[in-house]
Motif scaffolding. Structure first.
Motif, PDB file in Angstrom:
ATOM      1  N   LYS A 117      -5.259 -72.285  -9.859  1.00 42.43           N
ATOM      2  CA  LYS A 117      -5.286 -73.660  -9.400  1.00 42.43           C
ATOM      3  C   LYS A 117      -6.485 -73.913  -8.485  1.00 42.43           C
ATOM      4  O   LYS A 117      -6.854 -73.064  -7.667  1.00 42.43           O
ATOM      5  N   ARG A 159     -10.707 -79.582 -12.739  1.00 41.19           N
ATOM      6  CA  ARG A 159      -9.611 -78.765 -12.233  1.00 41.19           C
ATOM      7  C   ARG A 159      -9.535 -77.438 -12.988  1.00 41.19           C
ATOM      8  O   ARG A 159      -9.321 -76.374 -12.392  1.00 41.19           O
ATOM      9  N   MET A 183     -10.657 -84.830  -7.956  1.00 39.25           N
ATOM     10  CA  MET A 183      -9.856 -83.808  -8.618  1.00 39.25           C
ATOM     11  C   MET A 183      -8.782 -84.436  -9.512  1.00 39.25           C
ATOM     12  O   MET A 183      -8.536 -83.959 -10.624  1.00 39.25           O
ATOM     13  N   PHE A 186      -3.083 -79.670  -8.360  1.00 36.83           N
ATOM     14  CA  PHE A 186      -3.909 -78.787  -7.543  1.00 36.83           C
ATOM     15  C   PHE A 186      -3.310 -78.766  -6.156  1.00 36.83           C
ATOM     16  O   PHE A 186      -2.345 -79.500  -5.872  1.00 36.83           O
TER      17      PHE A 186
END
Length: 278
Positions: A198, A243, A236, A173
């Protein structure tokens, strides 16, 4: 100056991204030469059309005297990036062959990626990223950031657009740590990852409020808060499902922003054509 010579008025299409700072600077330079400052005239002219990248700044531009009909929302997205950097759009649509990745893209694959140079708070990111389970890489203009390098971050200089986009695609990410300034920074850094599906972790600033929606397309954290940023990064990193969820929502939002920018381009160019009966 053209008007003084009796020449036809020429409409200008202006991409406004810095709260009129460059316009003020240029008018100041010309003032030193001519003794006249035309900033107000330029801003108020009905011939100058303004593509403004933050809809939330509309009241600011109206307060500066820009006519309401001359303001066109132009959020950073596939359409607006393609308007200024056409080569970027093609790279969003197609994946770069692994044989053309280069060492930087290979190193970034499967890790956290931070992008951008202006007003980035990499000091806070370095503190937050220390000891994470994955590496944190940064792509920026190293000539500008030479004095700001910090241990714990892996640094990569600006690279060709094809490799830059591929680096984003191969990352887990994207992080956009910003300093708490009232300027439009970070939007392109958010728009490209969103177009690639993303998720984004970013500093909560006015300039990114249209792109990063906390709990929907990514995570927002307070400025200069390494503890909060670390929590968001760990969250994350530890959840592929999150994600993916954020990435899907980010892609959908980018398409909405792109449609707005695409309409503004068409409307503004149509208006310019009408000035001369084209």
């Amino acid at each position: 100056q053209l008007m003084k010579t009796g020449a036809d008025r020429i409409p200008f299409l202006i991409v406004e991204s810095d709260m009129l700072e460059r316009a003020r600077l240029m008018c100041g330079i010309f003032e030193r030469e001519s003794g006249e400052n035309h900033f107000g005239q330029i801003v108020r002219s009905k011939d100058n059309l303004w593509l403004t990248i933050s809809r939330s700044r509309r009241d600011f531009y109206l307060g500066q005297g820009i006519p309401a009909d001359n303001i066109y929302p132009f959020p950073m997205s596939r359409s607006s990036i393609g308007f200024s950097f056409p080569e970027a759009v093609g790279n969003i649509e197609r994946q770069l062959p692994e044989s053309e990745w280069g060492e930087s893209v290979r190193a970034i694959r499967g890790n956290v990626l931070a992008v951008g140079t202006n007003e980035r708070d990499y000091e806070t990111l370095a503190e937050a990223a220390r000891g994470l389970d994955v590496e944190t890489h940064v792509i920026c203009d190293l000539r500008s950031r030479r004095q700001a390098k910090r241990e714990g971050l892996f640094w990569h200089d600006s690279m060709p657009m094809a490799q830059f986009v591929e680096a984003i695609r191969q990352s887990l990410f994207v992080a956009i740590p910003l300093k708490p300034v009232e300027k439009n920074f970070g939007q392109m850094g958010a728009a490209l990852p969103m177009a690639l599906g993303k998720a984004v972790v970013a500093t909560e600033t006015e300039s990114l409020k249209e792109h990063v929606i906390s709990g929907a397309t990514g995570e927002l954290v307070p400025p200069t808060d390494p503890a909060a940023l670390r929590v968001a990064l760990e969250k994350m990193i530890g959840s592929p499902e999150l994600r993916k969820k954020y990435g899907i929502a980010a892609s959908a939002l980018e398409k909405e922003l792109s449609a707005i920018a695409r309409k503004s381009i068409a409307d503004a160019l149509g208006r310019i054509r009408s000035f001369h009966g084209m």
